[in-house]
Design an enzyme around this catalytic site. Sequence first.
Site, PDB file in Angstrom:
ATOM      1  N   ASP A 117      -4.880  29.802 -14.817  1.00 19.37           N
ATOM      2  CA  ASP A 117      -4.803  28.331 -14.794  1.00 19.37           C
ATOM      3  C   ASP A 117      -5.955  27.699 -15.575  1.00 19.37           C
ATOM      4  OD1 ASP A 117      -2.816  26.742 -13.660  1.00 19.37           O
ATOM      5  OD2 ASP A 117      -3.390  27.258 -11.616  1.00 19.37           O
TER       6      ASP A 117
ATOM      7  N   GLN B 217      -2.336  27.247  -5.930  1.00 19.09           N
ATOM      8  CA  GLN B 217      -1.625  25.987  -6.126  1.00 19.09           C
ATOM      9  C   GLN B 217      -2.415  24.819  -5.539  1.00 19.09           C
ATOM     10  OE1 GLN B 217       1.104  25.633  -8.001  1.00 19.09           O
ATOM     11  NE2 GLN B 217       1.210  23.443  -7.643  1.00 19.09           N
TER      12      GLN B 217
ATOM     13  N   LYS C 172       7.560  28.746 -10.382  1.00 19.22           N
ATOM     14  CA  LYS C 172       6.704  29.704 -11.096  1.00 19.22           C
ATOM     15  C   LYS C 172       7.191  31.132 -10.860  1.00 19.22           C
ATOM     16  CE  LYS C 172       2.976  26.372 -11.173  1.00 19.22           C
ATOM     17  NZ  LYS C 172       1.698  25.860 -10.678  1.00 19.22           N
TER      18      LYS C 172
HETATM   19  N1  GUN Z   1      -1.005  21.398  -9.134  1.00 15.70           N
HETATM   20  C1  GUN Z   1      -0.544  20.535 -10.070  1.00 15.70           C
HETATM   21  N2  GUN Z   1      -0.599  21.090 -11.302  1.00 15.70           N
HETATM   22  C2  GUN Z   1      -1.101  22.327 -11.137  1.00 15.70           C
HETATM   23  C3  GUN Z   1      -1.386  23.396 -12.044  1.00 15.70           C
HETATM   24  O1  GUN Z   1      -1.205  23.311 -13.261  1.00 15.70           O
HETATM   25  N3  GUN Z   1      -1.895  24.509 -11.475  1.00 15.70           N
HETATM   26  C4  GUN Z   1      -2.115  24.623 -10.133  1.00 15.70           C
HETATM   27  N4  GUN Z   1      -2.636  25.760  -9.681  1.00 15.70           N
HETATM   28  N5  GUN Z   1      -1.866  23.664  -9.280  1.00 15.70           N
HETATM   29  C5  GUN Z   1      -1.353  22.518  -9.776  1.00 15.70           C
END
Ligand code: GUN
Length: 289
Positions: free
Chosen positions: A128, A105, A61
């Site tokens: 998100d 995350q 990211k």
């Molecule tokens: N863990 C797995 N997929 C995601 C996601 O799309 N966002 C976040 N924050 N954590 C994740």
Amino acid sequence: MEPLPEVTNPRVIDGRKIAQRIEGQVKKDVEVFVNEHGIKPALATILVGEHPPSKLYVKLKHWACKRVGIISEDHKFPQETTEEEIIKLIETLNNRPEVHGILVQLPMPKHIDERTVMMRIAPEKDVDGFTPFNMGKMLIGREGFVPCTPKGIIRALEEHNIDPKGMEVVVVGHSNVVGKPAAMMLLNRNATVKICHVFTKDLASQTREADLLIVATGVRGLIKADMVKEGAVVFDVGITWKDEKVYGDVDFEDVLSKVKLISPVPGGVGPMTIAILMEHTLQAAKLQN
Ligand code: GUN
């Protein structure tokens, strides 16, 4: 990381190519935004603990931010960090105008209630789409910030000129991150949607009915050819790591000759998820300025 092989099979969705296109557009739009406002969009990520895949995803990211001209802030915490400490940081980030997006995350360590933490993110910084406000908006058909992976799936369908209206959709997995929002977003587009999960009695009899099958369980190779309808569109959202390699929930080789389209693992929904996150961060910066 090893470079991924070129996608040449017309049945295979090239998630990287779609992601590159999205990121290319975001990069241009970021430049325009910076010129107009003199502000760079910024994303803050929060990672707790040492879960190796999560560390990799967060790194990816940050790399994506760099590619498109978004500032990124990396907040890493040890495994034993308390829920209160994380919430305190979120409050600080909520109040910092130069931070436009906040990403926590998942998964978080067991002693932290992910939902409690998510609820503290300011909805306008919730890139998100996990806060109750943004989830609720999606539920009533007002999609703003929605979870990035299902939005990537919708985008891939659009790229392939597939309208989910009237399609029989089966979603396997009922997580807040993928299954539930994917089902809701497809319902918003007038598909007929069924959600299956670990307690579904006869999974195969359900998945065989699907024109569009979305699988997000984390069970490697769960879906075999005899569970898939001829000509179905399949999105494999599962990821299992073994010996430094990743595997999906769908037995790719087994189902390939039967499907109309399939998203592979890796190179499918993963890159699209990150590209959508970039789009959302820019959108958040625009909303806040
Ligand atoms: N863990 C797995 N997929 C995601 C996601 O799309 N966002 C976040 N924050 N954590 C994740």
